[in-house]
Design an enzyme around this catalytic site. Structure first.
Site, PDB file in Angstrom:
ATOM      1  N   CYS A  79      -2.236   1.261  11.854  1.00 40.75           N
ATOM      2  CA  CYS A  79      -1.423   1.027  10.656  1.00 40.75           C
ATOM      3  C   CYS A  79      -0.585   2.266  10.354  1.00 40.75           C
ATOM      4  O   CYS A  79      -1.068   3.389  10.452  1.00 40.75           O
ATOM      5  CB  CYS A  79      -2.348   0.718   9.482  1.00 40.75           C
ATOM      6  SG  CYS A  79      -1.516   0.640   7.898  1.00 40.75           S
ATOM      7  N   CYS A 409       9.100  16.503  -2.747  1.00 38.76           N
ATOM      8  CA  CYS A 409       8.212  15.732  -1.866  1.00 38.76           C
ATOM      9  C   CYS A 409       8.576  15.977  -0.406  1.00 38.76           C
ATOM     10  O   CYS A 409       8.137  15.250   0.475  1.00 38.76           O
ATOM     11  CB  CYS A 409       8.259  14.250  -2.209  1.00 38.76           C
ATOM     12  SG  CYS A 409       9.911  13.568  -2.187  1.00 38.76           S
TER      13      CYS A 409
END
Ligand code: SAH
Length: 466
Positions: A79, A409
């Protein structure tokens, strides 16, 4: 290329990339290897070679890191959602600290700074308040889950460990309904089919959910049955929305939403303020750690009550409202108009009148405010991953606020922008305009490679530069 990819290479991993890949070096060239961890000696095949770096596929771990753990999620690493489940949490926090330090040293040119340990979560699982699950059918079987790493193939996922457990009930109920009702699912290649995405958002006030079904149509066949099915399985649903997205491409939500059951919006709380969450509005995905991050912003700003503050890239006004408690005036600047409308409503609800939100791009609004003679004492920057436009930084050098707080970020763009503000030569000034006064990485995205950091810059010199 071919001969390189055939020959296994042995190297030592020294750091993690911003995407959570191990980084090693071959003759000085950086090699990015997904799955490899700092401190490990590994064997890999080079699968891609560029001028300055290469990518490797991990073939063998020759000496494993003591921090390597068995990933708790059965979908890892297939994933694409998490990159670091094979690393224990304290080591994740240390790796993110090193990523910030490396970026500041290598890209920013700051030497010998001490970056403190990343502020971590109490529990690095089940922390997200927003999940977006693509929906597909493969060989007649419905899949609701996440994209496989590096692809657009959907892996069917029963329960995602960084999402709350309740999401699994929504996923299961929707999957059964699609399977039984025979409603079609989207095929991105042909652009045919109805159901595209499931989005689940959480209120940290009520524990209730907003469930958004993204489809290519404005009405689903058997909608009443679907509503009953979902509500029966998950009574915590406060709002059920059908969003229509007919545009090809990877954008999840379309412009139109219709509430098919319950409320228009749910509410989230940060630092004592209430924020309306509607399908399209941005809200930090990790509410608990956002509080930690904002606490740092408040500490760094150290407001006395007389200051004019700019909150640049203000979103729905979360930082603006937190800082408004001790400021004379706050300007929030944000380019997405619906976010600004939400911000205005959030301030109104809280009865805060000395915050003004301006819709527009920071690179246009800031020079305009400067021309009007508005001078901030403290500026908070919280840009998207690409960082600040040069015009924003130029205007800051002109406005000369006492303090600049940068929430980032992406360490590499952070370091690039800090260099302009803090390293004399780059800014075109004889001496640096700002001094890097404090750095603090904060973990908002446990188990993933994403790194968040907050920085304080203060004016260097006595403030007599004109
Ligand atoms: N400070 C907010 C939002 C941060 S996300 C919070 O903590 O919740 C970054 C924000 O910058 C997004 O809301 C995005 O819409 C906005 N943005 C992106 N480019 C911009 C630009 N050029 N000018 C102003 N805002 C921008």
């Amino acid at each position: 290329m071919d001969d390189i990819s055939m020959k296994p290479q042995q190297l030592t991993i020294t750091a993690l990339s911003e995407e959570g890949e191990g980084i090693g070096r071959l003759d000085g060239m950086a090699v990015f290897i997904p799955g490899a961890l700092p401190g490990e000696t590994v064997e890999c095949h080079l699968v891609e070679q560029k001028k300055n770096y290469a990518r490797g596929r991990l073939t063998q771990i020759l000496a494993a890191s003591p921090a390597r753990v068995s990933p708790p999620c059965p979908y890892f690493p297939e994933c694409g959602g998490c990159q670091l489940q094979h690393l224990d949490y304290p080591a994740q926090l240390e790796a993110k600290r090193v990523t910030v330090q490396d970026a500041l040293e290598r890209i920013g040119g700051f030497k010998g700074i001490d970056v403190p340990l990343t502020l971590g979560m109490a529990e690095p699982f089940r922390y997200r308040n927003n999940g977006q699950y693509p929906i597909r059918k493969v060989n007649g079987q419905v899949r609701i889950g996440f994209f496989k790493a590096g692809s657009h193939e959907v892996i069917d996922i029963k329960d995602c460990l960084i999402q709350p457990e309740i999401n699994a009930r929504v996923v299961a109920a929707l999957k059964t309904w699609i399977q039984e009702s025979g409603v079609t699912t989207y095929n991105p290649k042909t652009q045919e089919g109805m159901m595209r995405h499931l989005m689940i958002r959480h209120s940290n006030i009520t524990g209730g959910l907003m469930v958004v079904l993204v489809a290519t149509v404005k009405t689903l066949p058997g909608e009443a049955g679907l509503i009953e099915r979902l509500r029966g399985a998950v009574p915590e649903i406060e709002s059920l929305v059908l969003n229509t997205n007919t545009k090809p491409g990877s954008q999840v939500l379309g412009p139109q939403s219709r509430v098919i059951y319950g409320k228009e919006r749910i509410f989230g709380e940060i630092d004592g303020f209430k924020f309306g969450i509607s399908p399209l509005s941005f809200f930090q995905v990790n509410t608990a750690q956002t509080k930690v991050l904002y606490q740092k912003a408040i500490e760094f700003a150290d407001l006395k009550g007389s200051e004019t503050v700019f909150d640049v890239y203000s979103g729905i006004g979360t930082i603006s409202l937190s800082l408004s408690r001790k400021a004379r005036k706050v300007y929030g600047i944000e380019s997405v108009r619906p976010a600004v409308e939400d911000a205005v409503e959030n301030a109104r609800r809280a009865g805060v009148e000395h915050v003004e939100f301006i819709a527009g791009k920071a690179e246009d609004v800031m020079p305009r405010l400067a021309e009007q003679g508005v001078r901030p004492d403290v500026v908070v920057l919280d840009p998207p991953r690409k960082g600040c436009e040069p015009e924003v930084l130029r205007t800051l050098l002109d406005m000369k606020p006492e303090k600049i707080i940068y929430v980032s970020c992406k360490p590499s763009t952070l370091a690039r922008d800090l260099k302009i503000l803090c390293v004399g030569g780059e800014s075109g000034l004889e001496e640096p305009a700002y001094r890097l006064a404090a750095v603090q990485p904060v973990d908002l995205f446990g188990e993933t490679g994403h790194v968040e950091a907050i920085i304080l810059m203060t004016r260097s010199g006595s403030g007599d530069k004109k």
